[in-house]
Enzyme design. Structure first.
Site, PDB file in Angstrom:
ATOM      1  N   ARG A  66      78.129  69.777  66.329  1.00  0.00           N
ATOM      2  CA  ARG A  66      78.463  68.839  67.395  1.00  0.00           C
ATOM      3  C   ARG A  66      79.870  68.301  67.132  1.00  0.00           C
ATOM      4  O   ARG A  66      80.111  67.625  66.129  1.00  0.00           O
ATOM      5  CB  ARG A  66      77.459  67.691  67.430  1.00  0.00           C
ATOM      6  CG  ARG A  66      77.790  66.691  68.510  1.00  0.00           C
ATOM      7  CD  ARG A  66      77.006  65.397  68.394  1.00  0.00           C
ATOM      8  NE  ARG A  66      77.601  64.431  69.310  1.00  0.00           N
ATOM      9  CZ  ARG A  66      77.745  63.138  69.050  1.00  0.00           C
ATOM     10  NH1 ARG A  66      77.341  62.623  67.909  1.00  0.00           N
ATOM     11  NH2 ARG A  66      78.314  62.345  69.935  1.00  0.00           N
ATOM     12  N   HIS A 110      84.450  60.986  73.108  1.00  0.00           N
ATOM     13  CA  HIS A 110      84.135  60.212  71.908  1.00  0.00           C
ATOM     14  C   HIS A 110      85.274  59.225  71.674  1.00  0.00           C
ATOM     15  O   HIS A 110      85.949  59.251  70.644  1.00  0.00           O
ATOM     16  CB  HIS A 110      83.930  61.133  70.704  1.00  0.00           C
ATOM     17  CG  HIS A 110      83.176  60.494  69.575  1.00  0.00           C
ATOM     18  ND1 HIS A 110      82.100  61.096  68.947  1.00  0.00           N
ATOM     19  CD2 HIS A 110      83.334  59.306  68.956  1.00  0.00           C
ATOM     20  CE1 HIS A 110      81.643  60.308  67.987  1.00  0.00           C
ATOM     21  NE2 HIS A 110      82.385  59.212  67.975  1.00  0.00           N
ATOM     22  N   GLU A 155      77.969  57.143  72.531  1.00  0.00           N
ATOM     23  CA  GLU A 155      77.788  55.711  72.284  1.00  0.00           C
ATOM     24  C   GLU A 155      78.570  54.818  73.243  1.00  0.00           C
ATOM     25  O   GLU A 155      79.436  54.035  72.840  1.00  0.00           O
ATOM     26  CB  GLU A 155      78.184  55.370  70.846  1.00  0.00           C
ATOM     27  CG  GLU A 155      77.314  56.034  69.800  1.00  0.00           C
ATOM     28  CD  GLU A 155      77.642  55.602  68.386  1.00  0.00           C
ATOM     29  OE1 GLU A 155      76.809  55.809  67.498  1.00  0.00           O
ATOM     30  OE2 GLU A 155      78.746  55.040  68.147  1.00  0.00           O
ATOM     31  N   ASN A 277      71.902  58.271  68.375  1.00  0.00           N
ATOM     32  CA  ASN A 277      72.556  57.989  67.109  1.00  0.00           C
ATOM     33  C   ASN A 277      71.871  56.793  66.477  1.00  0.00           C
ATOM     34  O   ASN A 277      71.774  55.727  67.108  1.00  0.00           O
ATOM     35  CB  ASN A 277      74.043  57.674  67.311  1.00  0.00           C
ATOM     36  CG  ASN A 277      74.844  58.878  67.763  1.00  0.00           C
ATOM     37  OD1 ASN A 277      74.329  59.993  67.841  1.00  0.00           O
ATOM     38  ND2 ASN A 277      76.110  58.656  68.061  1.00  0.00           N
ATOM     39  N   TYR A 279      71.595  54.365  62.930  1.00  0.00           N
ATOM     40  CA  TYR A 279      72.084  53.973  61.606  1.00  0.00           C
ATOM     41  C   TYR A 279      71.248  52.873  60.970  1.00  0.00           C
ATOM     42  O   TYR A 279      70.995  52.908  59.770  1.00  0.00           O
ATOM     43  CB  TYR A 279      73.557  53.554  61.697  1.00  0.00           C
ATOM     44  CG  TYR A 279      74.466  54.738  61.945  1.00  0.00           C
ATOM     45  CD1 TYR A 279      74.850  55.561  60.908  1.00  0.00           C
ATOM     46  CD2 TYR A 279      74.896  55.057  63.230  1.00  0.00           C
ATOM     47  CE1 TYR A 279      75.651  56.676  61.130  1.00  0.00           C
ATOM     48  CE2 TYR A 279      75.706  56.165  63.463  1.00  0.00           C
ATOM     49  CZ  TYR A 279      76.074  56.969  62.406  1.00  0.00           C
ATOM     50  OH  TYR A 279      76.860  58.074  62.629  1.00  0.00           O
ATOM     51  N   GLU A 338      73.462  61.741  65.562  1.00  0.00           N
ATOM     52  CA  GLU A 338      74.147  61.220  64.387  1.00  0.00           C
ATOM     53  C   GLU A 338      73.161  60.456  63.527  1.00  0.00           C
ATOM     54  O   GLU A 338      72.375  59.655  64.036  1.00  0.00           O
ATOM     55  CB  GLU A 338      75.287  60.252  64.748  1.00  0.00           C
ATOM     56  CG  GLU A 338      76.533  60.874  65.325  1.00  0.00           C
ATOM     57  CD  GLU A 338      77.613  59.831  65.611  1.00  0.00           C
ATOM     58  OE1 GLU A 338      77.624  58.762  64.945  1.00  0.00           O
ATOM     59  OE2 GLU A 338      78.437  60.077  66.500  1.00  0.00           O
TER      60      GLU A 338
END
Length: 421
Positions: A66, A110, A155, A277, A279, A338
């Site tokens: 990606r 991005h 995002e 994504n 985290y 991600e």
């Protein structure tokens, strides 16, 4: 299984091949905006070293890559006919991936918006959504014969919040709640781009949203209300329009001035998958200042990354099962686009190995619980330019010496290599 990167964070060569300036070129060259004044001028020099980086992926054993396309390479001022040298670079990249048996998964945006479009309003302007759709068509015309999976935006919540509301990322605007039109125009651009890609035969299109499971800091009503508001801004604002065709009700007033007839139908153009994504989870309390809507509190009793982010693999399991419970049949298949962590500048990164092992286990359990997860991408293949933090945060399976551009696989690279075998 794959790895992820982003154009401004790794490519460098910011004045080569006809590339125009992006908002991140402008922002990073503005004194005080990035740590140590770091810029992406050279970054990982991936523009020249892409073949070496693809060989690293081959050695790692991943099946997909990606990456993101730099809009200023394709349209230096964000409009008009595409620049052939820019398209040539991604053409070579996709061919190189195909020759190595690695699937190419481009992300069209991005965060490196052409500065010329920002000068005309950026994502505050409806025009940017229209130009984004045209740009998507140009890229698909060139590489769409070899690309089956596409990601429109990366995002959008982070780009809106840090770029336009708080000013900690490019373009550095501090609009607070007046940044809400950015969310709508990004999502409108997404929906229009999906249609452009479909017209050119794309078989799988998704958006990548940064999602976080949100918990109140206590059982008090004020903390629970604050957590609901945060969940609305961070998660629901970007998931619900694309999945169910409407915004959270409490945001209607702020968004109404920029919504035109038919916009929500465009935004809700059916997706083939949803990129996530992840985290960390977020702990939210009632605001301590009158002009705020919530406070973010630290999560105690868990390890933290070099970035200071809490490490909670269970949060990924809860996020995935929560999405399925919330959206049911409206939730398409999911890709974890991600997931990763920053560590110190070390080669023996056992911390990253433990992080990845725990999160992969969380995904496995979510699949057992009925969530249709189709892929998992590590952030990131390489140490890179970590936005406002410059080169201080190292997320790579591969260490990069930014003085010599030497690549050295870390212990986590070898661990994942063995696991994939």
């Amino acid at each position: 299984m794959g790895v992820s990167t982003a154009s401004y964070q790794i490519e460098g060569a910011v004045t080569e091949g006809g590339r125009g300036p992006s908002i991140w070129d402008t922002f990073s060259h503005t004194p005080g905006k990035t740590l140590n004044g770091d810029t992406g001028d050279v970054a990982c020099d991936h523009y020249h070293r892409w073949a070496e980086d693809l060989d690293l992926m081959t050695g790692l054993g991943v099946g997909a890559y990606r990456f993101s396309v730099a809009w200023p390479r394709i349209q230096p001022d964000g409009t008009g006919q595409p620049h052939q040298q820019g398209l040539d670079f991604y053409d070579r990249l996709v061919d190189g991936l195909a020759a190595r048996g690695i699937a190419a998964i481009p992300t069209l945006f991005h965060w490196d918006l052409p500065q010329a479009l920002e000068d005309r309003g950026g994502w505050l302007s409806r025009e940017t959504a229209l130009r984004f759709a045209e740009y998507a068509g140009h890229v698909a015309d060139r590489i769409g014969d070899r690309v089956t999976r596409w990601i429109t935006l990366n995002e959008p919540v982070v780009h809106m919040a840090q770029g336009y509301a708080w000013g900690t990322h490019a373009p550095g605007r501090t609009l607070n709640l007046e940044a809400l039109p950015v969310a709508h125009h990004q999502l409108l651009g997404h929906g229009l781009a999906v249609r452009q890609l479909r017209e050119r035969g794309a078989t799988e299109v998704m958006i990548t949203n940064n999602c976080t499971p949100v918990s109140p800091a206590s059982d008090s009503e004020v903390d629970q209300v604050a957590a609901m508001l945060y969940d609305g801004f961070h998660n629901r604002l970007f998931n619900e329009p694309v999945l169910i065709g409407k915004y959270p009700e409490f945001l209607d007033e702020g968004l109404a001035p920029v919504i035109q007839d038919g916009d929500l139908a465009i935004i809700a153009t059916p997706l083939d998958a949803l990129g996530i994504n992840y985290y960390n989870p977020t702990l939210v309390a009632a605001p301590s200042e009158p002009d705020q809507m919530f406070d973010l509190r630290p999560i105690e009793g868990v390890p933290t990354t070099a970035f200071g982010w809490p490490v909670v693999p269970e949060g990924l399991h809860g996020l995935l099962t929560g999405l399925r419970a919330t959206y049911g049949t409206k939730l398409p298949p999911v890709y974890i686009t991600e997931n990763g962590c920053s560590t110190g500048d070390v080669l023996d990164d056992q911390f990253r190995i433990d992080y990845l092992d725990g999160h992969l286990e969380a995904v496995r359990r979510a699949v057992q619980d009925g969530v249709d997860v189709r892929g998992y991408f590590v952030w990131s293949l390489l140490d890179n330019f970590e936005w406002a933090e410059g080169y201080s945060q190292r997320f790579g399976l591969v260490r990069v010496d930014f003085q010599t551009q030497t690549r050295t696989p870390r212990a986590s690279f070898r661990w994942l290599q063995d696991a994939l075998k």
